[in-house]
Scaffold this motif. Structure first.
Motif, PDB file in Angstrom:
ATOM      1  N   THR A  17       8.306  78.186  46.577  1.00 17.24           N
ATOM      2  CA  THR A  17       8.639  79.256  45.623  1.00 17.24           C
ATOM      3  C   THR A  17       9.445  80.343  46.334  1.00 17.24           C
ATOM      4  O   THR A  17       9.095  80.779  47.422  1.00 17.24           O
ATOM      5  N   GLN A  18      10.524  80.776  45.704  1.00 14.26           N
ATOM      6  CA  GLN A  18      11.414  81.769  46.311  1.00 14.26           C
ATOM      7  C   GLN A  18      10.961  83.169  45.958  1.00 14.26           C
ATOM      8  O   GLN A  18      11.573  83.875  45.169  1.00 14.26           O
ATOM      9  N   VAL A  19       9.853  83.542  46.546  1.00 14.76           N
ATOM     10  CA  VAL A  19       9.303  84.867  46.300  1.00 14.76           C
ATOM     11  C   VAL A  19       8.652  85.362  47.588  1.00 14.76           C
ATOM     12  O   VAL A  19       7.990  84.594  48.312  1.00 14.76           O
ATOM     13  N   ILE A  20       8.873  86.620  47.922  1.00 16.03           N
ATOM     14  CA  ILE A  20       8.254  87.204  49.099  1.00 16.03           C
ATOM     15  C   ILE A  20       6.738  87.216  48.915  1.00 16.03           C
ATOM     16  O   ILE A  20       6.233  87.682  47.897  1.00 16.03           O
ATOM     17  N   SER A  21       6.017  86.682  49.914  1.00 18.32           N
ATOM     18  CA  SER A  21       4.579  86.465  49.774  1.00 18.32           C
ATOM     19  C   SER A  21       3.822  87.133  50.916  1.00 18.32           C
ATOM     20  O   SER A  21       4.343  87.269  52.026  1.00 18.32           O
ATOM     21  N   PRO A  22       2.571  87.537  50.656  1.00 22.51           N
ATOM     22  CA  PRO A  22       1.765  88.168  51.721  1.00 22.51           C
ATOM     23  C   PRO A  22       1.198  87.133  52.674  1.00 22.51           C
ATOM     24  O   PRO A  22       1.013  85.961  52.320  1.00 22.51           O
ATOM     25  N   ILE A  23       0.907  87.584  53.898  1.00 29.22           N
ATOM     26  CA  ILE A  23       0.305  86.707  54.903  1.00 29.22           C
ATOM     27  C   ILE A  23      -0.504  87.567  55.856  1.00 29.22           C
ATOM     28  O   ILE A  23      -0.202  88.757  56.036  1.00 29.22           O
ATOM     29  N   GLU A  24      -1.541  86.990  56.472  1.00 29.38           N
ATOM     30  CA  GLU A  24      -2.427  87.761  57.345  1.00 29.38           C
ATOM     31  C   GLU A  24      -2.870  86.889  58.508  1.00 29.38           C
ATOM     32  O   GLU A  24      -3.032  85.666  58.368  1.00 29.38           O
ATOM     33  N   ALA A  25      -3.053  87.506  59.662  1.00 27.44           N
ATOM     34  CA  ALA A  25      -3.522  86.788  60.843  1.00 27.44           C
ATOM     35  C   ALA A  25      -4.437  87.698  61.645  1.00 27.44           C
ATOM     36  O   ALA A  25      -4.312  88.926  61.606  1.00 27.44           O
ATOM     37  N   THR A  67       4.588  89.985  55.386  1.00 27.60           N
ATOM     38  CA  THR A  67       5.202  89.201  54.318  1.00 27.60           C
ATOM     39  C   THR A  67       6.036  88.079  54.922  1.00 27.60           C
ATOM     40  O   THR A  67       6.537  88.169  56.047  1.00 27.60           O
ATOM     41  N   VAL A  68       6.191  87.013  54.136  1.00 31.77           N
ATOM     42  CA  VAL A  68       7.072  85.895  54.462  1.00 31.77           C
ATOM     43  C   VAL A  68       8.069  85.734  53.312  1.00 31.77           C
ATOM     44  O   VAL A  68       7.811  86.163  52.182  1.00 31.77           O
ATOM     45  N   PRO A  69       9.255  85.149  53.575  1.00 32.70           N
ATOM     46  CA  PRO A  69      10.313  85.152  52.561  1.00 32.70           C
ATOM     47  C   PRO A  69      10.079  84.225  51.380  1.00 32.70           C
ATOM     48  O   PRO A  69      10.707  84.389  50.334  1.00 32.70           O
ATOM     49  N   THR A  70       9.178  83.242  51.522  1.00 29.38           N
ATOM     50  CA  THR A  70       8.900  82.305  50.436  1.00 29.38           C
ATOM     51  C   THR A  70       7.411  81.992  50.422  1.00 29.38           C
ATOM     52  O   THR A  70       6.668  82.400  51.322  1.00 29.38           O
ATOM     53  N   GLY A  71       6.987  81.237  49.426  1.00 27.79           N
ATOM     54  CA  GLY A  71       5.643  80.708  49.447  1.00 27.79           C
ATOM     55  C   GLY A  71       5.557  79.519  50.391  1.00 27.79           C
ATOM     56  O   GLY A  71       6.564  79.037  50.916  1.00 27.79           O
ATOM     57  N   GLY A  72       4.344  79.034  50.642  1.00 28.39           N
ATOM     58  CA  GLY A  72       4.172  77.808  51.395  1.00 28.39           C
ATOM     59  C   GLY A  72       4.057  77.945  52.896  1.00 28.39           C
ATOM     60  O   GLY A  72       3.961  76.936  53.601  1.00 28.39           O
ATOM     61  N   TRP A  73       4.070  79.163  53.432  1.00 23.11           N
ATOM     62  CA  TRP A  73       3.893  79.334  54.876  1.00 23.11           C
ATOM     63  C   TRP A  73       2.423  79.132  55.228  1.00 23.11           C
ATOM     64  O   TRP A  73       1.532  79.508  54.476  1.00 23.11           O
ATOM     65  N   SER A  74       2.170  78.554  56.409  1.00 26.76           N
ATOM     66  CA  SER A  74       0.795  78.223  56.782  1.00 26.76           C
ATOM     67  C   SER A  74       0.556  78.502  58.266  1.00 26.76           C
ATOM     68  O   SER A  74       1.492  78.767  59.026  1.00 26.76           O
ATOM     69  N   ASN A  75      -0.710  78.436  58.658  1.00 26.04           N
ATOM     70  CA  ASN A  75      -1.131  78.565  60.048  1.00 26.04           C
ATOM     71  C   ASN A  75      -0.632  79.867  60.686  1.00 26.04           C
ATOM     72  O   ASN A  75      -0.049  79.861  61.775  1.00 26.04           O
ATOM     73  N   MET A 125       6.954  76.937  64.952  1.00 24.98           N
ATOM     74  CA  MET A 125       6.544  78.153  64.270  1.00 24.98           C
ATOM     75  C   MET A 125       7.678  79.166  64.316  1.00 24.98           C
ATOM     76  O   MET A 125       8.506  79.152  65.235  1.00 24.98           O
ATOM     77  N   GLU A 126       7.702  80.057  63.325  1.00 31.98           N
ATOM     78  CA  GLU A 126       8.732  81.073  63.255  1.00 31.98           C
ATOM     79  C   GLU A 126       8.087  82.435  62.989  1.00 31.98           C
ATOM     80  O   GLU A 126       6.984  82.518  62.444  1.00 31.98           O
ATOM     81  N   LYS A 127       8.805  83.497  63.375  1.00 33.57           N
ATOM     82  CA  LYS A 127       8.324  84.832  63.065  1.00 33.57           C
ATOM     83  C   LYS A 127       8.317  85.042  61.558  1.00 33.57           C
ATOM     84  O   LYS A 127       9.196  84.542  60.846  1.00 33.57           O
ATOM     85  N   ILE A 128       7.329  85.779  61.079  1.00 35.90           N
ATOM     86  CA  ILE A 128       7.290  86.123  59.662  1.00 35.90           C
ATOM     87  C   ILE A 128       8.395  87.137  59.362  1.00 35.90           C
ATOM     88  O   ILE A 128       9.088  87.614  60.267  1.00 35.90           O
ATOM     89  N   LEU A 129       8.553  87.492  58.101  1.00 34.82           N
ATOM     90  CA  LEU A 129       9.630  88.394  57.710  1.00 34.82           C
ATOM     91  C   LEU A 129       9.371  89.822  58.191  1.00 34.82           C
ATOM     92  O   LEU A 129      10.223  90.436  58.834  1.00 34.82           O
ATOM     93  N   GLU A 130       8.187  90.359  57.914  1.00 32.95           N
ATOM     94  CA  GLU A 130       7.950  91.779  58.162  1.00 32.95           C
ATOM     95  C   GLU A 130       6.464  92.045  58.373  1.00 32.95           C
ATOM     96  O   GLU A 130       5.618  91.478  57.680  1.00 32.95           O
ATOM     97  N   VAL A 131       6.170  92.905  59.346  1.00 34.80           N
ATOM     98  CA  VAL A 131       4.794  93.383  59.557  1.00 34.80           C
ATOM     99  C   VAL A 131       4.570  94.585  58.650  1.00 34.80           C
ATOM    100  O   VAL A 131       5.388  95.512  58.627  1.00 34.80           O
ATOM    101  N   ALA A 132       3.471  94.588  57.917  1.00 37.68           N
ATOM    102  CA  ALA A 132       3.167  95.692  57.007  1.00 37.68           C
ATOM    103  C   ALA A 132       2.100  96.620  57.580  1.00 37.68           C
ATOM    104  O   ALA A 132       2.287  97.831  57.633  1.00 37.68           O
ATOM    105  N   GLU A 133       0.958  96.065  58.026  1.00 38.69           N
ATOM    106  CA  GLU A 133      -0.152  96.903  58.499  1.00 38.69           C
ATOM    107  C   GLU A 133      -0.847  96.221  59.669  1.00 38.69           C
ATOM    108  O   GLU A 133      -0.833  94.985  59.787  1.00 38.69           O
TER     109      GLU A 133
END
Length: 245
Positions: A68-76, A29-37, A1-9
């Motif tokens: 996909t090379q696009v910054i994508s949202p993520i939540e945990a 956010t994460v730097p690309t699509g396809g991040w999981s878990n 596992m790796e740290k995500i790009l940036e914490v937003a809220e």
């Protein structure tokens, strides 16, 4: 596992259970699509942190193939069991930033400052720092980008996003910008030590800290001695929670 790009809220909620639990929800956010878990991975403490701020890494599994090379949202989400009175808040770390959310004395989420205004004793240097820009100011800027305004003998300068370096240290959040690039005549950087400030239920809180001007001496033939010199500024600061229009 790796740290995500940036914490937003970060959202905190005390659940009505016995004993009470603290539900922590973080988005980023994460730097690309396809991040999981995605998950919030808690630090392991031998003793409870003296300031009551518990740290987490926001991590996820990066994609293994083409993404996909696009910054994508993520939540945990993470549930802190057996919430006790020593828990004052949480700090969540990503690869490019960290954010803190606090609980007030009643155990409910506290107000967070969104503007810091600082000046030295002679009022010759003034800094205004927004941890998160209140509105996007350009086509390439994100609402989560920080902004720092510097007013001093070096000029009236505004820094945003990647122009600002932020690093969490034992001193607090270390924020640095380049006031003058390091050329033949030497460069000037500025570093601000920003401590965690709990404003409680108030709209503002005063505090003291320091700023440091770091000067490099530029191109020198056969240099001897230290390559950097430091000027420490004692700063008076005001942390505020101002309305977002």
């Amino acid at each position: 596992m790796e740290k995500i790009l940036e914490v937003a809220e970060i959202e905190l909620a005390v659940l009505e259970s016995f004993p009470p639990k603290l539900r922590i929800t973080a988005s980023g956010t994460v730097p690309t699509g396809g991040w999981s878990n995605p998950k919030l991975d808690p630090y392991i403490y031998i003793q409870a942190p003296p300031n009551g701020i518990y740290d987490f890494n926001f991590v996820a599994d990066p994609p293994e193939g083409v993404a996909t090379q696009v910054i994508s949202p993520i939540e945990a989400t993470f549930s802190m069991e057996n919430l006790t009175s020593d828990v004052k808040g949480v700090r969540i770390h990503a690869s490019q930033n960290s954010k803190t959310a606090l609980l007030d004395d009643s155990g409910q989420p506290d107000r967070q400052p969104n503007r810091f205004t600082l000046s030295d004793r002679d009022k010759t240097t003034r800094i205004v720092f927004f941890p998160q820009a209140l509105t996007p100011l350009g086509a390439t800027e994100k609402p989560s980008d920080a902004q720092l305004e510097y007013h001093g003998v070096e000029g009236e300068l505004v820094f945003r996003g990647d122009e600002i370096s932020e690093e969490q240290t034992i001193l607090g959040l270390l924020i640095s910008v380049i006031l003058r690039p390091n050329a033949d005549a030497g460069g000037v950087d500025f570093a601000l030590v920003l401590p965690p400030v709990n404003i409680g239920g108030e709209a503002r809180q005063e505090f003291d800290t320091i700023g440091i001007k770091i000067r490099s001496r530029g191109r020198v033939i056969n240099p001897i001695g230290a390559e950097l010199t430091y000027e420490v500024l004692n700063l008076k600061g005001v942390a505020e929670d101002i309305p977002i229009l």
